[in-house]
Write an enzyme that holds these catalytic residues in place. Structure first.
Site, PDB file in Angstrom:
ATOM      1  N   LEU A 185       0.874  -1.203  -0.116  1.00 16.60           N
ATOM      2  CA  LEU A 185      -0.075  -0.020  -0.130  1.00 16.60           C
ATOM      3  C   LEU A 185       0.925   1.140   0.012  1.00 16.60           C
ATOM      4  O   LEU A 185       1.387   1.666   0.891  1.00 16.60           O
ATOM      5  CB  LEU A 185      -0.872  -0.004   1.314  1.00 16.60           C
ATOM      6  N   ILE A 186       1.133   1.795  -1.193  1.00 13.15           N
ATOM      7  CA  ILE A 186       2.121   2.775  -1.252  1.00 13.15           C
ATOM      8  C   ILE A 186       1.500   4.217  -1.316  1.00 13.15           C
ATOM      9  O   ILE A 186       0.630   4.490  -2.382  1.00 13.15           O
ATOM     10  CB  ILE A 186       3.051   2.597  -2.424  1.00 13.15           C
ATOM     11  N   LYS A 267      -8.014   3.961   7.308  1.00  2.18           N
ATOM     12  CA  LYS A 267      -7.282   2.959   7.138  1.00  2.18           C
ATOM     13  C   LYS A 267      -7.862   1.659   6.925  1.00  2.18           C
ATOM     14  O   LYS A 267      -7.358   0.650   6.312  1.00  2.18           O
ATOM     15  CB  LYS A 267      -6.196   2.689   8.356  1.00  2.18           C
ATOM     16  N   GLY A 289       3.795   0.958   5.455  1.00  2.00           N
ATOM     17  CA  GLY A 289       5.037   1.731   5.772  1.00  2.00           C
ATOM     18  C   GLY A 289       4.889   2.186   7.239  1.00  2.00           C
ATOM     19  O   GLY A 289       5.372   2.962   7.692  1.00  2.00           O
ATOM     20  N   GLN A 298      -1.577   4.819  14.487  1.00  2.67           N
ATOM     21  CA  GLN A 298      -0.369   3.794  14.559  1.00  2.67           C
ATOM     22  C   GLN A 298      -0.067   3.542  15.823  1.00  2.67           C
ATOM     23  O   GLN A 298       0.986   3.230  16.154  1.00  2.67           O
ATOM     24  CB  GLN A 298       0.709   4.324  13.731  1.00  2.67           C
ATOM     25  N   CYS A 458      -6.169  25.598  -0.198  1.00  2.00           N
ATOM     26  CA  CYS A 458      -6.085  24.595   0.997  1.00  2.00           C
ATOM     27  C   CYS A 458      -4.556  24.752   1.582  1.00  2.00           C
ATOM     28  O   CYS A 458      -3.824  25.378   0.880  1.00  2.00           O
ATOM     29  CB  CYS A 458      -6.341  23.126   0.681  1.00  2.00           C
TER      30      CYS A 458
END
Length: 497
Positions: A185-186, A267, A289, A298, A458
């Site tokens: 998953l990049i 996620k 990552g 995380q 933004c």
């Protein structure tokens, strides 16, 4: 000149059949990479090494050999060996001193000799003669058998002298594809790029799943990184690049989920979609990552909650690395400069993210969402062969220059999420500012007064540029990109937040 390729130590301790299979795969990989890089060389497979003999000894061709061998998984080190004839001890000394004499200045050295064939002398005899000559004729630090700064290796093979002129370290790891395929998953940031590299190095064909949250430019940047990783480290095997437009899912989350749970839910949605992609490719493991404690999603609790959404094995090779070490690794493998050009996506940002999300509450929040969107966006995903990844899709991305000085009649559209806008309101004295969240912009823009000029804003300029492009493609030429002039501040870059 020839090259002796030494296997990674973990290969040499495997059973005879496994070692033989791994070595054959490595030989095949070298041949494929050589073909891609226009290298002409003979390759001989031995039990404990591979011997590469370039048929072209021109310097640029030799350099291509070096570069290729340095970036193929499964190679521990490579020895550059000069092969020549010799007549006697003095001839051996003269050949060795021409190469190594200048390199031992003020250094302790030792001469190691191997001998094959029948001779009227021993290996020790050669080592003593050559070592004594070097010590006598060059300003070295002396001979040191046990703790040398320089080790000079040569081999006397019948009537030939094999002199190791240089050596360089390889990637180590395992040859491709000795491990099963994985799906990375990049995002294009430091973390996911390094995580992908680590699995290539470990011998796993690494396919790429990109969840597009930042538009066309974001995808083009990530494509560049994936192609770089494949071309430099994994060129021996084809892999896939899958681009999933995740904007509809993000819009659903932003509009319906409690702010503190947005990151964890996002996620989980990504793992849901990646699991479907992995099933289509018959892949059992997902790579991320993520690093424990780096951001709110995380924490150990949140990672546990995230993982419950899939039955795939979720692997995190960077889980205990510091950010500075990850960036250092990215610089070593060559992805850092590319990752630095990838702007962070500025969409789903929780004002007070929950660091200990409840699984029950997370599931409750997800029940507010349209989970059918996951299958829809995966079905609509773009699947590319890595070799074709640099082909630009659709209309070329246009160059849009950001404006910092606004005309009097301008209208600024602040397209940030409500949480971002509340936390840091954009206030301009002489220009009208409207707040239209990015996920509503395309629906409501046509209802605005089209006689005015609109400047999209933004914080980081990613979504504003993307939506300016989209609106212009839809015929709204009265759209522009606004970014206030700011003093430059040197900050440590972070691409995986």
């Amino acid at each position: 000149m020839k090259f002796i390729v030494k296997l990674h130590p973990e290969i040499t301790i495997k059973s005879a059949s496994v070692r033989k299979r791994f070595t054959r795969l490595l030989e095949s990989n070298i041949r494929v990479v050589f073909k891609h890089r226009d290298v002409d060389a003979a390759i001989k497979n031995s039990w404990d090494k591979l011997e590469v003999r370039p048929r072209n000894q021109e310097p640029d061709h030799i350099e291509r050999v070096r570069s290729a061998l340095a970036h193929i998984p499964g190679i521990e080190q490579v020895l550059e060996v000069k092969e020549s004839q010799y007549t006697d001890f003095d001839d051996i000394y003269q050949q060795v001193s021409a190469v190594w004499g200048p390199r031992i200045a003020d250094k302790r050295f030792v001469v190691r000799v191997k001998r094959r064939g029948k001779h009227d002398f021993t290996s020790v005899d050669v080592a003593r003669y050559v070592g004594g000559g070097l010590n006598q004729n060059f300003p070295s630090g002396g001979v040191s058998l046990n703790n040398p700064d320089v080790e000079i290796q040569l081999e006397v093979d019948k009537d030939k002298l094999l002199l190791i002129e240089d050596r360089f370290k390889g990637l180590g790891g395992m040859p491709l594809p000795t491990q099963e395929d994985v799906l990375s998953l990049i995002s294009g940031g430091f973390d996911s790029s390094v995580a992908s590299f680590e699995f290539i190095r470990r011998g796993a064909k690494t396919h790429y799943c990109f969840f597009n949250l930042g538009g066309r430019e974001h995808e083009l940047g990530v494509r560049q990184i994936c192609y770089y990783l494949w071309q430099k480290y994994g060129m021996s095997h084809r892999v896939k690049f899958i681009s999933v437009d995740f904007a509809p899912v993000v819009n659903d989350i932003v509009e319906n989920c409690e702010s503190g749970y947005m990151g964890v839910v996002l996620k989980r949605m990504m793992l849901r979609a990646a699991s479907i992609v992995a099933d289509n490719l018959q892949i059992k493991a997902l790579i991320t990552g993520e690093c424990v404690g780096q951001v709110a999603s995380q924490t150990l609790t949140n990672l546990h909650v995230i993982d419950q959404v899939t039955d795939k094995l979720v692997l995190r090779p960077l889980i205990c690395m510091d950010k500075s070490d990850i960036i250092k690794r990215a610089r070593e493998i060559g992805t850092a400069e590319l990752s630095e050009t990838i702007p962070e996506y500025c969409g789903v940002i929780s004002r007070s993210p929950n660091v200990k999300a409840s699984l029950e509450k997370t599931i409750e929040e997800e029940q507010k969402l349209n989970l059918e969107l996951i299958e829809q966006v995966v079905r609509a995903s773009n699947v590319l062969d890595i070799r074709n990844i640099n082909q630009v899709f659709g209309q070329e991305a246009k160059d849009i220059e950001a404006v910092s000085d606004l005309p009097q009649d301008a209208v600024v559209l602040d397209i940030r999420s409500p949480e971002e806008e509340d936390a840091s309101p954009l206030e301009l004295d002489t220009v009208e500012v409207k707040h239209v969240p990015f996920y509503k912009l395309e629906r409501v823009f046509s209802e605005l007064d089209q006689s005015k000029q609109y400047y999209l804003y933004c914080d980081r300029g990613v979504m504003s540029k993307y939506h300016t492009l989209l609106l212009r493609e839809r015929g709204f030429q009265n759209t522009h990109l606004y970014q206030p002039a700011k003093p430059s501040v040197a900050n440590e870059p972070s691409k995986e937040g």
